[in-house]
Enzyme design. Structure first.
Site, PDB file in Angstrom:
ATOM      1  N   THR A  19       0.818  -1.212   0.000  1.00  0.00           N
ATOM      2  CA  THR A  19       0.000   0.000   0.000  1.00  0.00           C
ATOM      3  C   THR A  19       0.855   1.268   0.000  1.00  0.00           C
ATOM      4  O   THR A  19       2.047   1.234   0.300  1.00  0.00           O
ATOM      5  CB  THR A  19      -0.923   0.031   1.232  1.00  0.00           C
ATOM      6  OG1 THR A  19      -0.132   0.122   2.419  1.00  0.00           O
ATOM      7  CG2 THR A  19      -1.808  -1.212   1.299  1.00  0.00           C
ATOM      8  N   ASP A  20       0.174   2.377  -0.318  1.00  0.00           N
ATOM      9  CA  ASP A  20       0.826   3.681  -0.230  1.00  0.00           C
ATOM     10  C   ASP A  20       0.588   4.263   1.170  1.00  0.00           C
ATOM     11  O   ASP A  20       0.041   3.595   2.046  1.00  0.00           O
ATOM     12  CB  ASP A  20       0.331   4.613  -1.340  1.00  0.00           C
ATOM     13  CG  ASP A  20      -1.165   4.883  -1.280  1.00  0.00           C
ATOM     14  OD1 ASP A  20      -1.792   4.691  -0.223  1.00  0.00           O
ATOM     15  OD2 ASP A  20      -1.711   5.304  -2.321  1.00  0.00           O
ATOM     16  N   SER A  21       0.961   5.524   1.371  1.00  0.00           N
ATOM     17  CA  SER A  21       0.846   6.134   2.698  1.00  0.00           C
ATOM     18  C   SER A  21      -0.605   6.312   3.151  1.00  0.00           C
ATOM     19  O   SER A  21      -0.854   6.557   4.322  1.00  0.00           O
ATOM     20  CB  SER A  21       1.578   7.480   2.722  1.00  0.00           C
ATOM     21  OG  SER A  21       0.977   8.372   1.793  1.00  0.00           O
ATOM     22  N   MET A  22      -1.560   6.168   2.238  1.00  0.00           N
ATOM     23  CA  MET A  22      -2.976   6.272   2.598  1.00  0.00           C
ATOM     24  C   MET A  22      -3.607   4.900   2.837  1.00  0.00           C
ATOM     25  O   MET A  22      -4.806   4.792   3.074  1.00  0.00           O
ATOM     26  CB  MET A  22      -3.740   7.003   1.486  1.00  0.00           C
ATOM     27  CG  MET A  22      -3.279   8.442   1.284  1.00  0.00           C
ATOM     28  SD  MET A  22      -4.133   9.249  -0.094  1.00  0.00           S
ATOM     29  CE  MET A  22      -3.469   8.369  -1.495  1.00  0.00           C
ATOM     30  N   VAL A  24      -3.846   2.523   0.561  1.00  0.00           N
ATOM     31  CA  VAL A  24      -4.459   2.044  -0.680  1.00  0.00           C
ATOM     32  C   VAL A  24      -3.435   1.212  -1.458  1.00  0.00           C
ATOM     33  O   VAL A  24      -2.273   1.601  -1.585  1.00  0.00           O
ATOM     34  CB  VAL A  24      -4.960   3.230  -1.535  1.00  0.00           C
ATOM     35  CG1 VAL A  24      -5.489   2.765  -2.885  1.00  0.00           C
ATOM     36  CG2 VAL A  24      -6.022   4.020  -0.781  1.00  0.00           C
TER      37      VAL A  24
END
Length: 136
Positions: A19-22, A24
């Site tokens: 995932t990314d920092s959010m 997602v």
């Protein structure tokens, strides 16, 4: 989807590293999951990619079609559903749906046409011995 064909299913939780920092999932990860689904399909049919390569054959990507429907998120339980969509003398096309395992909502759909190559890298016919796991 699979229209009455054998469907392999494998489930797992989205890992933090995907995932990314959010939280997602990165778009490229869905293709890695599709690859895991294809490997699971072949294992479920009694073979493995390693068996294919030991026999002197390789399956090279020829055409990919993908549709992203909803984002997957960290720790979400997903299921990768995989089946054979089409079979020709030198190619096989896998279909895939990645779904939320709890809500059964489709997150991703794809198909991938694979071309059969021999050890010299030349396009060749799919061996007859494979038909038992490709087309049960």
């Amino acid at each position: 989807m699979s229209r009455g064909r054998f469907v392999s299913e494998t489930s797992f939780h989205v890992r933090y590293a995907e995932t990314d920092s959010m939280g997602v999932v990165h778009h490229a990860v869905y293709l890695v999951w599709f690859e895991e689904g294809r490997s699971a399909y072949i294992r479920d049919r009694g073979w493995s990619y390693a068996d294919i390569e030991k026999a002197g054959y390789f399956l090279a990507a020829g055409e990919l079609k993908a549709k992203y429907r909803r984002a997957a998120r960290y720790d979400q339980r997903i299921t990768v559903k995989t089946w054979i969509e089409d079979l020709k003398s030198r190619t096989m096309t896998f279909g895939c749906e990645i779904v939320d395992a709890d809500a059964d909502a489709v997150l991703f759909e794809a198909s991938l046409k694979l071309i059969c190559l021999n050890a010299a890298g030349e396009i060749t016919r799919i061996p007859k011995a494979w038909m038992a796991w490709i087309n049960p």
